[in-house]
Design an enzyme around this catalytic site. Structure first.
Site, PDB file in Angstrom:
ATOM      1  CG  ASP A 174     -14.564  -1.786 -43.554  1.00 22.40           C
ATOM      2  OD1 ASP A 174     -13.682  -0.908 -43.653  1.00 22.40           O
ATOM      3  OD2 ASP A 174     -15.347  -1.867 -42.597  1.00 22.40           O
TER       4      ASP A 174
ATOM      5  CB  SER B 267     -18.980 -11.164 -34.851  1.00 27.53           C
ATOM      6  OG  SER B 267     -19.096 -11.546 -33.501  1.00 27.53           O
TER       7      SER B 267
END
Length: 286
Positions: free
Chosen positions: A68, A186
């Site tokens: 990622d 998050s």
């Protein structure tokens, strides 16, 4: 839909074993007459961010080889040029890099055959305002985070949405994330998971002092303004967890939807929900 591809850039993680796959992809592309450029991205052994010089290259396709983090770097490198990106997972865990290393050649063939789909992923733009002038302008695919740089105490933050005061926070920091980034930092701070093709921003406090502080979702057309009240502590703005910008007391960080999205190539071999079930080990039993 078929796209004309004459040049491609392979952005690879410098410390993952990408050599064999790089050679296979290059061979497959060159057999179709595509000019291929290979660059490294990520962090060097001393932790510094490696910045490939592909900003000026006329690319028709970018291929991210790594995890990622490599895709996050690639997204900022190709920002604003509508270059489709094939994100290949060379690691063990990745929400964003849904194409595995043994699928990428099939994905390339499907791309040339015009049988792949494309997804627009919203990106963020963040401006650091100091003494009524912009001192930093940056963009992110996952999130921007205002965080403390000292371990001693929490920082103070005040947040406005479209100029209207939302809340003040005493916390370790505050995250503004995209739907793509909802499965990143998050999520670890108890934020919600959003479908990645939505256009929203998630405001998530990090370890807030008040239990009443909760994540809050706003629209893509909204503007989030964060004022730093570091209470004599050092604070910073981090971009996708890869770049750090020192902040000063009183700085305002203005976050909004970036003008251009990231264009991701979908292989069609697995859905986003399948990725979620696999990565989060969700049970299939009712």
């Amino acid at each position: 839909m078929k796209r004309e591809i004459r040049s491609a850039g392979i952005v690879r993680h410098p410390h993952k074993d990408c050599r064999a796959l790089t050679e296979a992809i290059t061979s497959r592309l060159e057999a179709r007459g595509v000019v291929v450029t290979v660059v490294d991205a990520g962090r060097s052994e001393d932790g510094a961010v490696v910045r490939p010089a592909i900003d000026g290259m006329a690319l028709d396709l970018a291929i991210s080889l790594g995890g990622d983090g490599t895709l996050l770097s690639t997204a900022r490198l190709v920002y604003g040029r509508s270059i489709p990106v094939i994100a290949v997972n060379m690691g063990t865990f990745g929400f964003l890099t849904a194409i595995s290393h043994d699928e990428v050649l099939r994905a390339l063939d499907a791309l040339f055959a015009g049988s792949v789909g494309f997804e627009n992923r919203m990106m963020l733009e963040a401006r650091v305002e100091r003494d009524s002038r912009t001192v930093v302008l940056c963009r992110a695919l996952n999130e921007v985070v205002v965080t403390r740089r000292d371990m001693a105490s929490m920082i103070g933050l005040a947040v406005w949405v479209n100029g209207e005061f939302l809340s003040g926070y005493r916390a370790d920091g505050l995250i503004v994330a995209t739907p793509t980034g909802s499965t990143g930092y998050s999520l670890s701070a108890s934020g919600p998971i959003l479908m990645p093709t939505l256009e929203n921003m998630i405001i998530t406090p990090v370890c807030p002092h008040s239990v009443a502080s909760r994540p809050f979702v706003v629209g893509a057309a909204d503007t989030v303004t964060i004022q730093v009240r570091a209470l004599n502590l050092r604070s910073a703005l981090t971009i996708d967890g890869q770049e750090e910008i020192p902040l000063e007391d009183g700085d305002e960080i203005v976050v909004s939807r970036a003008a251009h999205p990231l264009v991701l190539v979908r292989s069609g071999e697995r859905s986003y929900l399948e990725v979620l079930r696999t990565k989060l080990a969700w049970s299939g039993a009712p």
